[in-house]
Design a protein around this motif. Structure first.
Motif, PDB file in Angstrom:
ATOM      1  N   ASN A   1      24.663  14.334  -3.352  1.00 34.60           N
ATOM      2  CA  ASN A   1      25.245  13.054  -3.772  1.00 34.60           C
ATOM      3  C   ASN A   1      24.183  12.016  -4.126  1.00 34.60           C
ATOM      4  O   ASN A   1      24.483  10.988  -4.714  1.00 34.60           O
TER       5      ASN A   1
ATOM      6  N   TYR B   1      10.965  16.528  12.721  1.00 39.71           N
ATOM      7  CA  TYR B   1      11.179  16.879  11.308  1.00 39.71           C
ATOM      8  C   TYR B   1      10.235  18.010  10.901  1.00 39.71           C
ATOM      9  O   TYR B   1      10.649  18.991  10.266  1.00 39.71           O
TER      10      TYR B   1
ATOM     11  N   ILE C   1      16.946  13.892  -4.293  1.00 38.64           N
ATOM     12  CA  ILE C   1      16.435  15.088  -4.967  1.00 38.64           C
ATOM     13  C   ILE C   1      17.576  16.054  -5.302  1.00 38.64           C
ATOM     14  O   ILE C   1      17.568  16.688  -6.368  1.00 38.64           O
TER      15      ILE C   1
ATOM     16  N   LYS D   1      11.243  21.799   9.628  1.00 42.44           N
ATOM     17  CA  LYS D   1      10.866  22.322   8.313  1.00 42.44           C
ATOM     18  C   LYS D   1       9.965  23.552   8.458  1.00 42.44           C
ATOM     19  O   LYS D   1      10.008  24.463   7.613  1.00 42.44           O
TER      20      LYS D   1
ATOM     21  N   PRO E   1       9.177  19.375  -2.342  1.00 47.05           N
ATOM     22  CA  PRO E   1       9.332  18.621  -3.592  1.00 47.05           C
ATOM     23  C   PRO E   1       8.221  17.610  -3.810  1.00 47.05           C
ATOM     24  O   PRO E   1       8.158  16.965  -4.850  1.00 47.05           O
ATOM     25  N   GLY E   2       7.330  17.467  -2.807  1.00 47.43           N
ATOM     26  CA  GLY E   2       6.318  16.409  -2.862  1.00 47.43           C
ATOM     27  C   GLY E   2       6.913  15.134  -2.275  1.00 47.43           C
ATOM     28  O   GLY E   2       8.114  15.054  -2.009  1.00 47.43           O
TER      29      GLY E   2
ATOM     30  N   GLY F   1      23.810  18.818  -0.394  1.00 47.63           N
ATOM     31  CA  GLY F   1      23.329  17.440  -0.185  1.00 47.63           C
ATOM     32  C   GLY F   1      22.972  16.764  -1.494  1.00 47.63           C
ATOM     33  O   GLY F   1      21.910  16.147  -1.617  1.00 47.63           O
TER      34      GLY F   1
ATOM     35  N   ASN G   1      19.198  21.963  -0.348  1.00 46.51           N
ATOM     36  CA  ASN G   1      18.468  20.692  -0.390  1.00 46.51           C
ATOM     37  C   ASN G   1      18.830  19.762   0.763  1.00 46.51           C
ATOM     38  O   ASN G   1      17.999  18.964   1.200  1.00 46.51           O
TER      39      ASN G   1
ATOM     40  N   MET H   1      15.224   8.970   1.935  1.00 47.42           N
ATOM     41  CA  MET H   1      14.562   9.590   3.078  1.00 47.42           C
ATOM     42  C   MET H   1      13.116   9.120   3.231  1.00 47.42           C
ATOM     43  O   MET H   1      12.691   8.735   4.313  1.00 47.42           O
TER      44      MET H   1
ATOM     45  N   ASP I   1      29.641  20.206   4.404  1.00 48.56           N
ATOM     46  CA  ASP I   1      28.792  19.662   5.480  1.00 48.56           C
ATOM     47  C   ASP I   1      28.081  20.854   6.101  1.00 48.56           C
ATOM     48  O   ASP I   1      28.731  21.740   6.681  1.00 48.56           O
ATOM     49  N   ILE I   2      26.764  20.880   6.014  1.00 51.71           N
ATOM     50  CA  ILE I   2      26.027  22.076   6.438  1.00 51.71           C
ATOM     51  C   ILE I   2      25.947  22.224   7.957  1.00 51.71           C
ATOM     52  O   ILE I   2      25.434  23.231   8.444  1.00 51.71           O
TER      53      ILE I   2
ATOM     54  N   ARG J   1      28.611  16.154   1.827  1.00 53.89           N
ATOM     55  CA  ARG J   1      29.483  16.110   3.010  1.00 53.89           C
ATOM     56  C   ARG J   1      30.481  14.975   2.902  1.00 53.89           C
ATOM     57  O   ARG J   1      31.537  15.003   3.525  1.00 53.89           O
TER      58      ARG J   1
ATOM     59  N   CYS K   1       8.579  11.839  -2.391  1.00 51.70           N
ATOM     60  CA  CYS K   1       9.451  11.305  -3.455  1.00 51.70           C
ATOM     61  C   CYS K   1      10.068   9.964  -3.062  1.00 51.70           C
ATOM     62  O   CYS K   1      10.357   9.734  -1.889  1.00 51.70           O
TER      63      CYS K   1
ATOM     64  N   THR L   1      12.839   8.410  -2.453  1.00 50.30           N
ATOM     65  CA  THR L   1      14.260   8.588  -2.121  1.00 50.30           C
ATOM     66  C   THR L   1      14.552   7.803  -0.858  1.00 50.30           C
ATOM     67  O   THR L   1      13.635   7.296  -0.203  1.00 50.30           O
TER      68      THR L   1
ATOM     69  N   SER M   1      12.033  22.854   1.833  1.00 47.88           N
ATOM     70  CA  SER M   1      11.367  22.624   3.104  1.00 47.88           C
ATOM     71  C   SER M   1      10.477  21.401   2.925  1.00 47.88           C
ATOM     72  O   SER M   1      10.871  20.450   2.232  1.00 47.88           O
TER      73      SER M   1
ATOM     74  N   GLY N   1      19.210  17.641   3.844  1.00 46.71           N
ATOM     75  CA  GLY N   1      18.253  17.496   4.932  1.00 46.71           C
ATOM     76  C   GLY N   1      18.306  16.102   5.510  1.00 46.71           C
ATOM     77  O   GLY N   1      18.921  15.186   4.936  1.00 46.71           O
TER      78      GLY N   1
HETATM   79  N1  LIG Z   1      11.759  12.589  -0.182  1.00 48.27           N
HETATM   80  C1  LIG Z   1      10.667  13.228   0.153  1.00 48.27           C
HETATM   81  O1  LIG Z   1       9.546  12.699   0.037  1.00 48.27           O
HETATM   82  C2  LIG Z   1      10.752  14.645   0.662  1.00 48.27           C
HETATM   83  C3  LIG Z   1       9.552  15.326   0.918  1.00 48.27           C
HETATM   84  C4  LIG Z   1       9.606  16.638   1.373  1.00 48.27           C
HETATM   85  C5  LIG Z   1      10.842  17.252   1.551  1.00 48.27           C
HETATM   86  N2  LIG Z   1      11.994  16.565   1.307  1.00 48.27           N
HETATM   87  C6  LIG Z   1      13.262  17.273   1.499  1.00 48.27           C
HETATM   88  O2  LIG Z   1      14.016  17.199   0.296  1.00 48.27           O
HETATM   89  C7  LIG Z   1      15.417  17.240   0.596  1.00 48.27           C
HETATM   90  C8  LIG Z   1      16.118  16.069  -0.075  1.00 48.27           C
HETATM   91  O3  LIG Z   1      15.563  14.878   0.449  1.00 48.27           O
HETATM   92  P1  LIG Z   1      15.777  13.434  -0.209  1.00 48.27           P
HETATM   93  O4  LIG Z   1      14.465  12.779  -0.169  1.00 48.27           O
HETATM   94  O5  LIG Z   1      16.512  13.540  -1.494  1.00 48.27           O
HETATM   95  O6  LIG Z   1      16.682  12.767   0.925  1.00 48.27           O
HETATM   96  P2  LIG Z   1      17.965  11.814   0.856  1.00 48.27           P
HETATM   97  O7  LIG Z   1      17.902  10.934  -0.325  1.00 48.27           O
HETATM   98  O8  LIG Z   1      18.062  11.232   2.215  1.00 48.27           O
HETATM   99  O9  LIG Z   1      19.148  12.883   0.634  1.00 48.27           O
HETATM  100  C9  LIG Z   1      19.465  13.810   1.627  1.00 48.27           C
HETATM  101  C10 LIG Z   1      20.776  14.461   1.264  1.00 48.27           C
HETATM  102  O10 LIG Z   1      21.123  15.414   2.298  1.00 48.27           O
HETATM  103  C11 LIG Z   1      22.453  15.132   2.697  1.00 48.27           C
HETATM  104  N3  LIG Z   1      22.769  15.579   4.045  1.00 48.27           N
HETATM  105  C12 LIG Z   1      22.256  15.162   5.220  1.00 48.27           C
HETATM  106  N4  LIG Z   1      22.877  15.793   6.232  1.00 48.27           N
HETATM  107  C13 LIG Z   1      23.797  16.621   5.682  1.00 48.27           C
HETATM  108  C14 LIG Z   1      24.755  17.528   6.187  1.00 48.27           C
HETATM  109  N5  LIG Z   1      24.925  17.714   7.502  1.00 48.27           N
HETATM  110  N6  LIG Z   1      25.533  18.234   5.328  1.00 48.27           N
HETATM  111  C15 LIG Z   1      25.386  18.057   3.996  1.00 48.27           C
HETATM  112  N7  LIG Z   1      24.525  17.188   3.446  1.00 48.27           N
HETATM  113  C16 LIG Z   1      23.743  16.490   4.289  1.00 48.27           C
HETATM  114  C17 LIG Z   1      22.600  13.620   2.548  1.00 48.27           C
HETATM  115  O11 LIG Z   1      23.970  13.253   2.573  1.00 48.27           O
HETATM  116  P3  LIG Z   1      24.435  11.750   3.028  1.00 48.27           P
HETATM  117  O12 LIG Z   1      24.202  10.858   1.851  1.00 48.27           O
HETATM  118  O13 LIG Z   1      25.878  11.938   3.358  1.00 48.27           O
HETATM  119  O14 LIG Z   1      23.587  11.382   4.212  1.00 48.27           O
HETATM  120  C18 LIG Z   1      21.930  13.448   1.195  1.00 48.27           C
HETATM  121  O15 LIG Z   1      22.803  13.813   0.163  1.00 48.27           O
HETATM  122  C19 LIG Z   1      15.526  17.236   2.120  1.00 48.27           C
HETATM  123  O16 LIG Z   1      15.690  18.552   2.593  1.00 48.27           O
HETATM  124  C20 LIG Z   1      14.181  16.688   2.550  1.00 48.27           C
HETATM  125  O17 LIG Z   1      13.836  17.078   3.861  1.00 48.27           O
HETATM  126  C21 LIG Z   1      11.968  15.284   0.867  1.00 48.27           C
END
Ligand SMILES: NC(=O)c1ccc[n+]([C@@H]2O[C@H](COP(=O)([O-])OP(=O)(O)OC[C@H]3O[C@@H](n4cnc5c(N)ncnc54)[C@H](OP(=O)(O)O)[C@@H]3O)[C@@H](O)[C@H]2O)c1
Length: 291
Positions: A14, A198, A17, A202, A226-227, A12, A95, A233, A68-69, A40, A229, A231, A144, A97
């Motif tokens: 692209n 969610y 994080i 996790k 990761p805290g 994940g 990563n 998400m 694609d996971i 994916r 962030c 992003t 997570s 999610g």
């Molecule tokens: N941001 C936060 O505050 C935060 C806090 C705690 C934990 N996290 C965790 O950190 C990780 C990264 O989060 P992020 O904030 O960077 O989120 P993000 O910007 O939404 O990025 C999520 C990534 O996961 C990919 N993804 C989703 N479904 C997938 C699948 N079926 N196969 C492969 N890739 C897939 C997305 O691809 P697409 O672009 O194609 O959708 C994207 O590249 C996640 O596991 C999230 O739960 C984030």
């Protein structure tokens, strides 16, 4: 004899994080390392590689591969490619999610099914498929979330005890399927589960990590948060009042996506193997073991 290049994979990647994990690995790894950026969506993945190619601070340029996971065929094709082209894996950062937006209109049972399928089953399948390719002293870092810890705290005493007693993935699958069934019946809270799909997913990733860390003896398996962030998400780009509060909160108590990549990359690449016993199977935040 030439040494074997270090191989790192980020799922994940692209954006967010995951992309920053790849950037940090490419900036700090040995120039002979192979860092694989997976996504994916092929176009988005290749665009992310092109973005990193413009970063003059990187010692290594990433390699792209589709993954694609949630698709067994995609995971198997990726695993075959890794085996044939790279020979093994030293660091796997799971990563990828997903989280529904606060404003999502999908019924809760649909949210529960999809979120568990992506975050828990997807991560589990990637781990299990790539485990045979992990090299001695390799690391699997499952991203997570503290939301999983919160979900655990809001479960009933019995459900929490059952959850933490899972010592194999079949037991964990059973509990998470009970959660999805209860979500369909609309009585998941009465049955002792958390209210957040969610969070439940996790909590599953964190417990999965504990199980795998016992089963795999010659590698380290660790989960982390990761805290909060900035992003897509967390901030969600919809600029709803909740979204704006989250966005502001990331400046006070959170990170940029690059900051969020610190702990996962530290665990996957920088932590010395001698410290493995303190971290194996644990849940880590800000480089500190939390549970
Ligand atoms: N941001 C936060 O505050 C935060 C806090 C705690 C934990 N996290 C965790 O950190 C990780 C990264 O989060 P992020 O904030 O960077 O989120 P993000 O910007 O939404 O990025 C999520 C990534 O996961 C990919 N993804 C989703 N479904 C997938 C699948 N079926 N196969 C492969 N890739 C897939 C997305 O691809 P697409 O672009 O194609 O959708 C994207 O590249 C996640 O596991 C999230 O739960 C984030």
């Amino acid at each position: 004899m030439a040494s074997v290049p270090f191989v790192a994979i980020v799922t994940g990647a692209n954006k967010g994080i995951g992309l920053e994990c790849v950037r940090r690995l490419c900036a700090s790894a040995n120039p002979s390392a192979k860092v694989v950026l997976t996504s994916r969506n092929v176009d988005l993945g290749k665009a992310a590689v092109s973005e990193l190619e413009k970063d003059a601070s990187l010692k290594v340029l990433p390699i792209f591969h589709e993954l694609d996971i949630t698709k067994v065929q995609s995971i198997n094709a990726f695993s075959t490619w890794v085996s044939q082209e790279l020979g093994g894996v030293d660091a796997l950062i799971n990563n990828a999610g997903f989280s529904y937006k606060m404003t999502a209109t999908e019924p809760f049972e649909i949210q529960a099914r999809n979120t568990i399928d992506i975050n828990y089953y997807g991560t589990k399948k990637v781990c299990q498929t790539l485990l045979p390719l992990m090299r001695e002293r390799g690391r699997i870092v499952n991203i997570s979330s503290s939301a999983g810890e919160n979900a655990l705290s809001s479960m009933s005493v019995d459900t929490k005890a059952r959850f933490l007693a899972c010592n194999n993935t079949e037991m964990l699958d059973t509990i998470l399927e009970e959660f999805v069934s209860a979500a369909e019946a609309g009585d998941h809270k009465e049955k002792g589960f958390a209210g957040s799909a969610y969070g439940m997913s996790k909590a599953g990733v964190t417990q999965l990590t504990r199980i795998l860390s016992v089963e795999a003896s010659n590698i380290m398996v660790v989960s982390c948060c990761p805290g909060l962030c900035r992003t897509d998400m967390a901030v969600r780009k919809d600029w709803s009042p909740v979204s704006i509060i989250f966005w502001l909160a990331t400046f006070l108590v959170g990170h940029s996506a690059h900051g969020g990549a610190d702990t996962p990359v530290w665990l996957a690449h920088d932590l010395s193997w001698e410290e493995r016993s303190s971290f194996n199977g644990k849940f880590v935040r800000e480089r500190v073991v939390r549970s």
